[in-house]
Scaffold this active site. Structure first.
Site, short mmCIF file in Angstrom:
data_model
loop_
_atom_site.label_atom_id
_atom_site.label_comp_id
_atom_site.label_asym_id
_atom_site.label_seq_id
_atom_site.Cartn_x
_atom_site.Cartn_y
_atom_site.Cartn_z
N ASP A 276 -11.06 25.89 1.96
CA ASP A 276 -10.40 24.91 0.91
C ASP A 276 -10.56 23.23 1.67
O ASP A 276 -9.52 22.62 1.38
CB ASP A 276 -8.95 24.85 0.77
CG ASP A 276 -8.89 26.44 0.03
OD1 ASP A 276 -9.66 26.80 -0.71
OD2 ASP A 276 -7.72 27.00 0.71
N LYS B 52 -15.11 21.21 0.91
CA LYS B 52 -16.83 21.28 1.05
C LYS B 52 -17.62 21.26 -0.11
O LYS B 52 -18.55 20.83 -0.28
CB LYS B 52 -16.98 22.82 1.70
CG LYS B 52 -16.33 23.11 2.93
CD LYS B 52 -16.72 24.52 3.24
CE LYS B 52 -16.34 25.81 2.61
NZ LYS B 52 -14.97 25.65 2.35
N GLY C 239 -14.17 29.21 -4.22
CA GLY C 239 -14.05 28.35 -5.49
C GLY C 239 -14.29 27.01 -5.06
O GLY C 239 -13.80 26.36 -4.10
P1 IMP Z 1 -10.54 37.91 0.83
O1 IMP Z 1 -11.69 37.01 1.17
O2 IMP Z 1 -10.26 37.77 -0.56
O3 IMP Z 1 -10.59 39.17 1.32
O4 IMP Z 1 -9.31 37.37 1.40
C1 IMP Z 1 -9.01 37.24 2.85
C2 IMP Z 1 -8.24 35.95 3.43
O5 IMP Z 1 -9.12 34.77 2.97
C3 IMP Z 1 -7.11 35.82 2.49
O6 IMP Z 1 -6.06 35.17 3.38
C4 IMP Z 1 -7.46 34.65 1.33
O7 IMP Z 1 -6.56 33.56 0.90
C5 IMP Z 1 -8.59 34.00 2.26
N1 IMP Z 1 -9.74 33.40 1.53
C6 IMP Z 1 -10.62 33.98 0.87
N2 IMP Z 1 -11.34 33.16 0.09
C7 IMP Z 1 -10.72 31.73 0.21
C8 IMP Z 1 -11.06 30.51 -0.02
O8 IMP Z 1 -12.30 30.25 -0.50
N3 IMP Z 1 -10.33 29.49 0.47
C9 IMP Z 1 -9.16 29.94 1.39
N4 IMP Z 1 -8.83 31.24 1.63
C10 IMP Z 1 -9.78 31.90 1.20
#
Ligand code: IMP
Length: 444
Positions: free
Chosen positions: A13, A16, A40
């Protein structure tokens, strides 16, 4: 010609999306190399907001080839929605290519992700619930479904029958969940396969070909350094490799063909999900950062935790990614503060350290050592050159560049494309970007 990797140097976040969107102007090819629909990007173009999860933001430039590489995991349902959203806005998707060896997120992955988080109780990771971890787990376990498999209906049918039966026993016995109907899932995915078929190719060949033709390639990392499976704050990480090294593995391109790495950092720090965060601010200033920075996740809408800039993390990101320059985003969020703190080192068990600890337990015990800088207390959102910036804001930037020992190439002061100071174009500019207005390097 330059092949550039853009990575997040914090916990994701970092903004980027905006930086890759800006750099995509100069790129012929934009490649996403890891992660899935957990990511996202919010991009604002002429007042129109685009939220992309999988498709590289380069799609907004006609003529730019966009590739979803083999290191990503693809949820076809979300990808198709994204394609439809773009097509409805008359944005062509004909330049999109999808790796045939990227793995596919299935309904059981999403169910298992959510159910296993519930089971973890106090040990939960705070995942996005998008099935990312279970999809990568199947890839490692060698039971995954790849885009290539989707392209062969009869074999897919056989493979899915076996896999869904196996996953149903996990859903029922381990998580007390109802089983999936194999036929319904197979039919659903065969439909997705036909929709996506025109996009699926051997992307590593396409990327190599682009390198041979000396085209500019931009590799777009999702998430951030501290969410990296190997180099992040394990276990509070994602299941892929957002670091610069991941770009080679996740695309099939050798490291000698990469020219530069640009790291994107917010002017402060945010984190979503669980895990230690030494510079976290829980009071009024944290709320100011959250409100002014609109710190809510693009994918889950969750409130992001906010804190001061952490230069220990910054230096770690410089090292792990081999960053040559950085983009600082959301500087304007700090505009109203009387004073701004920067974590310059940690204190751990009474000892000062400037290095990021590799043990999560040690990291949880780190206390920030701050240096306080004066705030500038005027709006920076209209600044377009370094000279336009208030002196104290420029000093803040210089301080960050010196602490991290890399120059700043881009400063972002708002969501729009024009709310940006481009000090040096990392694609066309010289190897080292410059920060000082007189052109002298800040830190080499
Ligand atoms: P996962 O990628 O859904 O398995 O989540 C694992 C960890 O990565 C969690 O703490 C999420 O909040 C974090 N996370 C995953 N994708 C993002 C992102 O695009 N931005 C920020 N945190 C992320």
């Amino acid at each position: 010609m330059a092949n550039v990797i853009v990575i997040g140097s914090q916990w994701g976040d970092e903004g980027k999306g905006k930086i890759t969107d800006l750099l995509s102007r100069s790129a012929d090819v934009v490649v996403r190399y890891q992660g899935g629909v957990n990511a996202g990007h919010t991009i604002v173009v002429q007042g129109q907001t685009f939220k992309l999860h999988l498709i590289p933001s380069g799609i907004l430039y006609p003529g730019t080839e966009c590739i979803i590489g083999c290191g990503t995991v693809i949820d076809p349902q979300v990808l198709i929605k994204e394609l439809e959203q773009l097509e409805q806005l008359n944005i062509s998707t004909k330049n999109l290519l999808i790796s045939q060896t990227a793995h596919v997120t299935m309904p059981y992955h999403r169910l298992i992700d959510k159910a296993s988080e519930d089971k973890r109780g106090n040990h939960k990771i705070g995942t996005t619930g998008r099935g990312i971890g279970p999809t990568y787990a199947d890839k490692s376990e060698r039971t995954g479904i790849r885009m290539l498999d989707l392209m062969h209906p009869e074999e897919l049918r056989k493979q899915l029958k076996w896999t869904i039966n196996y996953k149903n026993s996990v859903l029922e016995k381990l998580y007390d969940l109802p089983p999936l109907d194999p036929e319904a899932v197979i039919e659903e995915y065969l439909g997705y396969a036909e929709r996506l078929r025109p996009f699926v190719v051997d992307t590593s060949l396409k990327i190599y070909d682009a390198v041979q033709k000396k085209r500019n390639i931009l590799f777009e990392g999702a998430q951030g350094t501290l969410l990296d499976l190997d180099h992040g704050t394990y276990p509070y990480v994602t299941s892929s490799n957002p670091v610069a090294g991941g770009a080679c593995v996740g695309t099939g391109l050798g490291p000698t063909m990469i020219d530069r790495v640009i790291g994107v950092s917010k002017a402060y720090t945010t984190r979503v999900g669980e895990g230690p965060f030494p510079t976290e601010l829980e009071g009024e200033i944290g709320d100011i950062l959250g409100d002014r920075g609109a710190e809510f996740g693009t994918t889950t809408g969750r409130k992001r935790r906010c804190g001061w800039f952490d230069a220990v993390i910054g230096r770690y990101a410089v090292r792990i990614n081999g960053m040559d320059c950085m983009a600082i985003t959301k500087l304007d969020v700090l505009d109203t503060l009387d004073e701004i703190k920067v974590c310059v080192a940690y204190e751990i068990d009474g000892q000062r350290t400037e290095h990021f600890p590799s043990s999560a337990r040690q990291f949880a015990r780190c206390r920030p050592i701050y240096q306080t800088l004066p705030g500038w207390k005027v709006s920076t959102t209209e600044c377009r050159t370094l000279e336009d910036l208030p002196k104290k804001a420029l000093e803040y930037l210089k301080f960050l560049a010196e602490l991290m020992a890399v120059p700043i190439a881009i400063v972002s002061l708002g969501a729009s494309r024009d709310q940006t100071i481009i000090v040096e174009d990392p694609i066309h500019g010289p190897k080292r970007a410059l920060l000082h207005a007189d052109g002298t390097p800040v830190a080499v």
